[in-house]
Write a protein that holds these residues in place. Structure first.
Motif, mmCIF file in Angstrom:
data_model
loop_
_atom_site.group_PDB
_atom_site.id
_atom_site.type_symbol
_atom_site.label_atom_id
_atom_site.label_comp_id
_atom_site.label_asym_id
_atom_site.label_seq_id
_atom_site.Cartn_x
_atom_site.Cartn_y
_atom_site.Cartn_z
ATOM 1 N N THR A 62 0.872 -1.182 0.000
ATOM 2 C CA THR A 62 0.000 0.000 0.000
ATOM 3 C C THR A 62 0.900 1.221 0.000
ATOM 4 O O THR A 62 2.121 1.100 0.168
ATOM 5 N N PRO A 63 0.353 2.419 -0.166
ATOM 6 C CA PRO A 63 1.195 3.623 -0.114
ATOM 7 C C PRO A 63 1.944 3.793 1.205
ATOM 8 O O PRO A 63 2.923 4.541 1.258
ATOM 9 N N THR A 64 1.520 3.102 2.262
ATOM 10 C CA THR A 64 2.168 3.255 3.568
ATOM 11 C C THR A 64 2.815 1.973 4.064
ATOM 12 O O THR A 64 3.355 1.953 5.167
ATOM 13 N N THR A 65 2.781 0.901 3.275
ATOM 14 C CA THR A 65 3.299 -0.385 3.735
ATOM 15 C C THR A 65 4.252 -0.980 2.700
ATOM 16 O O THR A 65 3.898 -1.098 1.525
ATOM 17 N N GLN A 116 6.112 0.037 8.024
ATOM 18 C CA GLN A 116 4.786 0.644 8.049
ATOM 19 C C GLN A 116 4.880 2.092 8.517
ATOM 20 O O GLN A 116 5.518 2.396 9.514
ATOM 21 N N LYS A 117 4.215 2.975 7.770
ATOM 22 C CA LYS A 117 4.112 4.372 8.181
ATOM 23 C C LYS A 117 2.791 4.546 8.935
ATOM 24 O O LYS A 117 1.719 4.191 8.432
ATOM 25 N N LYS A 120 3.178 10.239 11.187
ATOM 26 C CA LYS A 120 4.518 10.709 10.839
ATOM 27 C C LYS A 120 5.595 9.694 11.173
ATOM 28 O O LYS A 120 6.754 9.856 10.782
ATOM 29 N N THR A 122 7.576 5.983 11.305
ATOM 30 C CA THR A 122 7.871 4.834 10.460
ATOM 31 C C THR A 122 8.312 3.688 11.358
ATOM 32 O O THR A 122 9.301 3.793 12.086
#
Length: 572
Positions: A62-65, A116-117, A120, A122
């Motif tokens: 995903t965009p954050t993973t 993962q984000k 803010k 990480t």
């Protein structure tokens, strides 16, 4: 047979592949290997006796993973070089690396993780599996370890961030890999100054039970438009006590006139950078087979001044002087460079380098000097003929340990005059020739001086069968004028152009003519493989000349234009 005099040989190679799939998956693979006999003190890219290969994959779920997976394996076979501290071993000419402990081990590492984000922050969680095998009879063992790694990077403010790392052995107290926890802050006080505070805890493994605190300050501040202050300072605290090391300096650029500038700088190094054992062994130089950290670095003062002129497109010059002094002695480096065009086709250049050093045991060494003067001819509109004339003076004192041990003045000087040229009457033929004269003087002792004069010659002819295949023949000779003795060598090869800039060749060499003033020296008879890569299309200004060439009737061009196959005179 004296083992210290036996010849060593070996080869090394490396392959790396990087690929991006579907804009979401990055793949990186590598394979590198160096035989146990491989020895090249000019590079640390290869470890003699080691073969290592690996593959890593990073995919954006995903965009954050991100999911991460990697595999790494290395085999170490051979003899590890010993760290030298004896002066005679360090300065003995032609000595091969002194053998240390024999090794036969392997290490396999597998990592699987997720990044993962969260807002803010990480977060990262990795599982690491390591399999270490030592096959030496006296140290034979196998250690299989499994470790969890957790990471956190959290910006607390715009100028303050928190980072943490935890490494936990799942198999209990591992004899090699320690459990480790690290936490710290990175505080950017202003755009020019940052402070880093970290606390480390270790338990088990090679580190044992210990804690280390580190405080680092890094700063850079422009007090004026062209004046910059720099500083770095570190404090390390542990059971051994607190040690500090760092440096502070100032640099200024002065634009004297259009195209004429001067840079001056000063830096003070404080504290002492020594080996991990806390000792600073009397190693005057690092041979490349051991760690440079064994030499250590004492506190001292660094001064530098540089002057450059670039306003005239037909003439450029630069010069710099660096001086450093410390409790171990002082050293200085002087460099001068100038290049200019007499005409559109005739260019001259000069380079001068002088360096002197004094440290542990090397206080009596004189300066080494290198002076090169060259004159190059190349017609920018037609490069059928290219030529280069050069003169070089080399002064390299103290090439044997007599100076240090006995106080006698040893050294050598070389005067070399050489001319070389390339003539390409058409796209098929390329003729290359080189002739050089070198006069050498060696000062073996105060009352023992040796003189020698040699003549070097080289001829090479290349004929292109078509736009991809060629054949070449070459001859070399070295004539010692004082004794009348000759060394000769010859080669014949077939080449294939993978691209206009990459040529593969296979050939056979007769005789052996190896000299520093010959390019691509042949040190032994027998078959050989050769890879040639041209760099003339990497930068602006290094282009092929667009000279029209009549195409050969019925000749396949393999996608190349005639101008791409024109000779460029690269050897001159």
């Amino acid at each position: 047979m004296d083992k210290s005099k036996r010849p060593i040989s070996g080869s090394a190679y490396r392959i790396e592949v990087a690929k991006k799939l579907f804009d979401k998956v990055d793949i990186l693979g590598f394979y590198r290997s160096a035989e146990a006999g491989f020895s090249n003190n000019a590079t640390v890219s290869f470890v003699p006796g080691q073969t290592r290969y690996g593959l890593s994959v990073t995919g954006a779920v995903t965009p954050t993973t991100n999911l991460i997976a990697s595999f790494d394996h290395e085999d170490n076979v051979g003899v590890a070089p010993a760290i030298l501290s004896d002066l005679d071993q360090l300065l003995n000419p032609g000595a091969v690396p002194t053998p240390g402990a024999k090794q036969d081990n392997s290490l396999t590492s597998v990592l699987v993780g997720v990044q993962q984000k969260v807002g803010k922050a990480t977060l990262g969680l990795n599982y690491v599996h390591r399999d270490y095998v030592d096959r030496m009879p006296d140290t034979a063992m196998r250690d299989v370890s499994n470790q969890l790694q957790a990471t956190l990077a959290m910006p607390l403010r715009e100028n303050l961030s928190f980072n943490a790392l935890g490494e936990l052995n799942l198999s209990g107290n591992d004899p090699i890999y320690s459990n480790h926890v690290q936490a710290g802050f990175d505080w950017k006080i202003n755009p020019n100054v940052s402070i880093q505070l970290n606390q480390h805890y270790f338990w088990g493994g090679q580190q044992g039970d210990r804690a280390i605190t580190s405080l680092d300050t890094v700063s850079s501040y422009n007090i004026f438009k062209h004046t910059q202050l720099t500083g770095r300072f570190s404090l390390l605290g542990g059971v051994e006590g607190v040690t500090g090391q760092g440096a502070a300096g100032i640099a200024h650029h002065w634009q004297i006139a259009p195209g004429l500038g001067m840079d001056v700088s000063y830096e003070y190094v404080l504290g002492q950078f020594s080996s991990q054992s806390g000792t600073n062994p009397e190693e005057p130089a690092d041979l490349g087979d051991s760690s440079a950290s064994a030499i250590g670095l004492d506190s001292g003062h660094n001064f530098s001044v540089a002057l450059s002129y670039t306003d005239n497109p037909n003439f450029k010059a630069s010069g710099s002087y660096q001086f450093r002094t410390s409790s171990s002695g002082s050293n200085s480096v002087l460099m001068l460079d100038a290049a200019g065009k007499f005409t559109d086709s005739l260019t001259g250049l000069i380079h001068y380098n002088q360096a002197g050093a004094a440290n542990h045991g090397l206080e009596l060494l004189g300066d080494s000097t290198d002076l090169s003067v060259g004159l190059a001819y190349r017609n920018p509109k037609n490069d059928r003929f290219n030529a280069l004339l050069r003169y070089q003076f080399r002064n390299n004192p103290a090439t044997t340990p007599d100076t240090i041990l006995l106080g006698s003045g040893t050294g050598s000087t070389d005067h070399t005059l050489a001319a070389e040229a390339i003539y390409a009457p058409d796209w098929r033929w390329e003729l290359y020739g080189k002739i050089g004269f070198r006069n050498s003087t060696s000062y073996l002792a105060n009352d023992l001086i040796s003189h020698s004069s040699i003549l070097l010659g080289q001829m090479r002819a290349t004929y292109r069968l078509n736009y991809q295949w060629d054949v070449a023949a070459e001859g070399r000779i070295i004539n010692t004028l004082s004794t009348g003795s000759n060394e000769w060598g010859a080669t014949a090869e077939v080449g294939y152009y993978v691209t206009p800039n990459i040529r593969l060749a296979a050939g056979y060499a007769w005789g052996s003519v190896s000299d520093r003033d010959f390019n691509n020296s042949r040190s032994a008879s027998g078959p050989y493989l050769d890879v040639t890569v041209k760099l003339d299309q990497l930068f602006s200004g290094f282009k092929f000349l667009k000279r029209p060439v009549p195409p050969t009737e019925g000749q396949p061009t393999a996608g190349l234009t005639p101008s791409e196959t024109e000779p460029t005179g690269g050897r001159s």
